[in-house]
Every structure is written in structure tokens, then in C-alpha cells.
Design a protein around this motif. Sequence first.
Motif, mmCIF file in Angstrom:
data_model
loop_
_atom_site.group_PDB
_atom_site.id
_atom_site.type_symbol
_atom_site.label_atom_id
_atom_site.label_comp_id
_atom_site.label_asym_id
_atom_site.label_seq_id
_atom_site.Cartn_x
_atom_site.Cartn_y
_atom_site.Cartn_z
ATOM 1 N N SER A 68 0.836 -1.195 0.000
ATOM 2 C CA SER A 68 0.000 0.000 0.000
ATOM 3 C C SER A 68 0.872 1.247 0.000
ATOM 4 C CB SER A 68 -0.916 0.015 1.230
ATOM 5 O OG SER A 68 -1.583 1.265 1.341
ATOM 6 N N GLN A 69 0.911 1.942 -1.114
ATOM 7 C CA GLN A 69 1.671 3.181 -1.193
ATOM 8 C C GLN A 69 1.014 4.259 -0.338
ATOM 9 O OE1 GLN A 69 1.709 3.723 -5.390
ATOM 10 N NE2 GLN A 69 3.011 1.947 -5.755
ATOM 11 N N TYR A 70 -0.288 4.172 -0.168
ATOM 12 C CA TYR A 70 -0.990 5.090 0.723
ATOM 13 C C TYR A 70 -0.428 4.995 2.141
ATOM 14 C CZ TYR A 70 -4.606 6.175 4.181
ATOM 15 O OH TYR A 70 -5.276 6.616 5.283
ATOM 16 N N VAL A 71 -0.299 3.788 2.665
ATOM 17 C CA VAL A 71 0.203 3.605 4.028
ATOM 18 C C VAL A 71 1.643 4.085 4.144
ATOM 19 C CG1 VAL A 71 0.824 1.888 5.771
ATOM 20 C CG2 VAL A 71 -1.373 1.723 4.588
ATOM 21 N N ILE A 72 2.475 3.708 3.174
ATOM 22 C CA ILE A 72 3.879 4.108 3.220
ATOM 23 C C ILE A 72 4.014 5.623 3.232
ATOM 24 C CG2 ILE A 72 6.056 4.095 1.941
ATOM 25 C CD1 ILE A 72 5.342 1.288 0.953
ATOM 26 N N ASN A 73 3.330 6.288 2.330
ATOM 27 C CA ASN A 73 3.429 7.735 2.258
ATOM 28 C C ASN A 73 2.802 8.412 3.472
ATOM 29 O OD1 ASN A 73 4.857 8.145 -0.163
ATOM 30 N ND2 ASN A 73 3.036 7.664 -1.346
ATOM 31 N N ALA A 74 1.699 7.873 3.966
ATOM 32 C CA ALA A 74 1.047 8.456 5.134
ATOM 33 C C ALA A 74 1.982 8.446 6.339
ATOM 34 C CB ALA A 74 -0.248 7.700 5.455
ATOM 35 N N THR A 76 5.454 7.811 6.358
ATOM 36 C CA THR A 76 6.828 8.308 6.188
ATOM 37 C C THR A 76 6.912 9.729 5.629
ATOM 38 O OG1 THR A 76 7.052 7.416 3.936
ATOM 39 C CG2 THR A 76 7.611 5.946 5.772
ATOM 40 N N LYS A 77 5.822 10.228 5.024
ATOM 41 C CA LYS A 77 5.905 11.538 4.370
ATOM 42 C C LYS A 77 4.905 12.549 4.907
ATOM 43 C CE LYS A 77 7.579 9.762 -0.088
ATOM 44 N NZ LYS A 77 7.298 9.717 -1.551
ATOM 45 N N TRP A 78 3.654 12.120 5.074
ATOM 46 C CA TRP A 78 2.590 13.084 5.288
ATOM 47 C C TRP A 78 2.292 13.388 6.748
ATOM 48 C CZ3 TRP A 78 -0.874 9.914 1.499
ATOM 49 C CH2 TRP A 78 -0.392 10.095 0.190
ATOM 50 N N MET A 79 2.530 12.442 7.656
ATOM 51 C CA MET A 79 2.096 12.639 9.035
ATOM 52 C C MET A 79 2.686 13.879 9.703
ATOM 53 S SD MET A 79 1.128 9.177 11.081
ATOM 54 C CE MET A 79 2.783 8.545 11.283
ATOM 55 N N PRO A 80 3.987 14.171 9.524
ATOM 56 C CA PRO A 80 4.506 15.386 10.173
ATOM 57 C C PRO A 80 3.749 16.643 9.770
ATOM 58 C CG PRO A 80 6.310 13.999 9.421
ATOM 59 C CD PRO A 80 5.063 13.398 8.863
ATOM 60 N N GLY A 81 3.439 16.780 8.478
ATOM 61 C CA GLY A 81 2.685 17.940 8.020
ATOM 62 C C GLY A 81 1.263 17.940 8.543
ATOM 63 N N TRP A 82 0.632 16.761 8.553
ATOM 64 C CA TRP A 82 -0.723 16.668 9.084
ATOM 65 C C TRP A 82 -0.767 17.101 10.547
ATOM 66 C CZ3 TRP A 82 -1.824 11.127 6.834
ATOM 67 C CH2 TRP A 82 -2.163 11.254 5.484
ATOM 68 N N LYS A 83 0.228 16.668 11.321
ATOM 69 C CA LYS A 83 0.267 17.007 12.747
ATOM 70 C C LYS A 83 0.424 18.516 12.938
ATOM 71 C CE LYS A 83 2.828 14.425 15.393
ATOM 72 N NZ LYS A 83 4.012 13.658 15.848
ATOM 73 N N TYR A 113 12.859 1.824 11.897
ATOM 74 C CA TYR A 113 12.046 1.055 10.964
ATOM 75 C C TYR A 113 12.249 1.542 9.545
ATOM 76 C CZ TYR A 113 9.103 5.204 11.219
ATOM 77 O OH TYR A 113 8.650 6.494 11.181
ATOM 78 N N THR A 114 11.950 0.659 8.610
ATOM 79 C CA THR A 114 12.009 0.963 7.187
ATOM 80 C C THR A 114 10.771 0.371 6.518
ATOM 81 O OG1 THR A 114 14.418 0.873 7.186
ATOM 82 C CG2 THR A 114 13.328 0.690 5.044
ATOM 83 N N PHE A 115 10.124 1.157 5.676
ATOM 84 C CA PHE A 115 9.042 0.649 4.849
ATOM 85 C C PHE A 115 9.595 0.372 3.450
ATOM 86 C CE2 PHE A 115 4.942 0.908 6.955
ATOM 87 C CZ PHE A 115 5.229 1.668 8.081
ATOM 88 N N GLU A 116 9.222 -0.746 2.897
ATOM 89 C CA GLU A 116 9.612 -1.087 1.521
ATOM 90 C C GLU A 116 8.372 -1.500 0.745
ATOM 91 O OE1 GLU A 116 12.160 -4.534 -0.759
ATOM 92 O OE2 GLU A 116 13.026 -3.650 1.056
ATOM 93 N N TRP A 117 8.149 -0.832 -0.384
ATOM 94 C CA TRP A 117 6.991 -1.164 -1.203
ATOM 95 C C TRP A 117 7.250 -2.432 -2.003
ATOM 96 C CZ3 TRP A 117 6.119 -1.271 -6.619
ATOM 97 C CH2 TRP A 117 4.770 -1.430 -6.975
ATOM 98 N N ARG A 184 12.363 6.395 8.635
ATOM 99 C CA ARG A 184 12.212 7.520 9.541
ATOM 100 C C ARG A 184 12.544 7.031 10.934
ATOM 101 N NH1 ARG A 184 6.463 9.707 11.541
ATOM 102 N NH2 ARG A 184 7.148 11.044 13.230
ATOM 103 N N ALA A 185 13.513 7.651 11.589
ATOM 104 C CA ALA A 185 13.868 7.288 12.942
ATOM 105 C C ALA A 185 13.370 8.363 13.877
ATOM 106 C CB ALA A 185 15.389 7.136 13.074
#
Length: 346
Positions: A68-74, A76-83, A113-117, A184-185
Motif C-alpha cells: 500500500s503506497q498510501y500507508v507508506i506515504n502516510a 513516512t511523508k505526510w504525518m509530520p505535516g498533518w500534525k 524502521y524501514t518501509f519497503e513497497w 524515519r527514525a
Amino acid sequence: MTITAAADGSALGNPGPAGWAWYVNDDCWRAGGWPHGTNNQGELMAVLDLFRATAHVPGEDLLILCDSQYVINAVTKWMPGWKRKGWRKADGKPVLNVDLLKEIDQALVGRRYTFEWVRGHAGHELNEAADERARAAATSYQQGVAVRQGPGFVNGFVNTANGAAPAPQADSTAAQAAPQASRRAAPPATPPATRQAAPSGQEKLFGRPGLFEEPDLFSELEEEPAGEGTLAGASPEAVVESLERELLRPETRADLGRTGVLLHPDFTEIGTSGRIWTRDAMMMALEDDPGGPTEVELLGADRLGEKAVLLTYRSHTRKGSALRSSLWVLEGSQWRLRFHQGTPEA
């Protein structure tokens, strides 16, 4: 040591009976689900439970294989901005699935942790095992039988109980492609409070009834009623041409709910630039930049069987013209775009 696990979700009907699972090997996996949920909620819950199940070994690296690219991006990428925006998206709308995302955000504190698609349904051993168990959990809820939960972490790992989770809400956020691993650590912090254990998949874990009633616009949606956008009584060729023209309209392309209906879950596109697009990446790109008006010069509409129509046409935009082909397939009562290719004209 690196713990490598696949995480996956499944929903029958989407929304419908839903399941989730993470898988390390045949002796180390877990699954659960709910009577009613979405595929994205299952994907998120699988990741959340994996973090919880490994919380007792915070010093170990965790490699999460996810289709799920949605989960990976959510995550590793989007959560800091959402917060920073109070869990709101760039357009000011609330982030959906926010309770699950908040729990994941808390669970990954201090973790490496590392996410891999990985491509789903492509023969990847761990992904297939997780998918099989997630689908089995969803099927169990559909049939009203007990869910096979799995052993959890064993052979030196603590077998943790399935912790209570927040009530997930549907999410319309789409994701761009993320084929590479994303890491992301987070800084060390006090571990989350221990949650009371409860049987896997019990509806009481997710609060009041009805929380799953809102469809997940990012994943596959329920079919439209007959006659609504389907040109009732028209030939398949006419229906497909109408849907293709609709999909080319900027207002449609910017609507995740509608593109989620029109694009097949396994949609793939080879764009005019030569890039290969997945459904997730295409939906996100269209929402961000729906483009301008497109004129269509129809070249052909060929029936390839009872449930497939190949549409060929020339498109004209401000950027120039291109030759295009679209393969539409009938899924239930809804025609959906399975494959598209565009070739620019000199």
C-alpha cells in the motif's frame, strides 16, 4: 537483528467484512479484522499491530514490506505535516483514518524502521502470506466464524495480545508511488501506555457501531446504482466512451471519489512520458493537477469479449496531441478502466 515482516489488509466489498495481517514466517504472524471496514483500514491496522507486537524489542530494526503506497506515504511523508496542521490536509479537510494514524504515530516513537513497497499479488512470498491471512480474516467475518488469529511473536519473542485500537474513519487521501524504501527514525520517548488486551477483531475495540459506514474513497468503492453514470440500455461501447470522456474532464480527475470508482483496483498506465503509473499514484497526481480540457477524436471501440472493450482515440490538449488506448473491463455492473497507454504525436 532486523525483523522483516509483511503487512496487508483486505476488505470484501470495500467497505465490507475486513481483515488485516502481518507475517514473518509460519510460526510468527497474526491476523484480525472487523465485521465492516475498508482495505486501507486493514492495511493501517496491520502496521499498527506489528509495531505493538514488537514494542518489547525496541532496539531491533523493523523492515515492513507493504503493497500500500498510501500507508507508506502516510507514515513516512505526510504525518509530520498533518500534525502541524492539526491533523488536517493541505486543503483544510480533516485527515481521515486519523485515529489509526495517531496510534501508529505514537507506536513508532523511539523505533528504527524501514518501509519497503512490494507489488501486491505478484508472487512475493511474505506479501502473499500476509494477504492470504488478511483475506481469510475478512472471510471469517463474512461467514460469521472464528478468526484464525495466529501465534503472534514466538520463538524468543513475547506473544503479545491484540491491543485495543481506535475507531478508524475512512480516508480519501491517495498516494504517490513509493517503490523505494523509506526510513524515519523517531527520537526516544516514553513508550505508549499498555493497552488492555481484547479478542482480535471485536467490534467493541473500535467504539460505537457505524464508524465503518463511510466509504474509503481511496480504495475500491461500492458500485453505482444501475443507470447512474452507466447509460442504462446503451451498448458497452457507448458506455465506455462516455466514461472515458468523463474521466478526461478536470472536475472528474480532481474528484478522488469518482476516480476511485472509474479506475480498476489493478489499474496501470504507461504515460506519454514513458512512466508507468499505478492506480494510487495516478489518483494522487490527478487530484493535485487535474489538467485542462481535453478534446477527443474517437478512432475505435472494439469489443474484446462480454466484459472487455478496447477504446482507441486521439486526444488534443494545450500540450499537443497523443494517440491513446484504454482497456475497460466490466466488474459487476460497473465498467472500470484497467489499462491505459498514451503515445505523443510528433
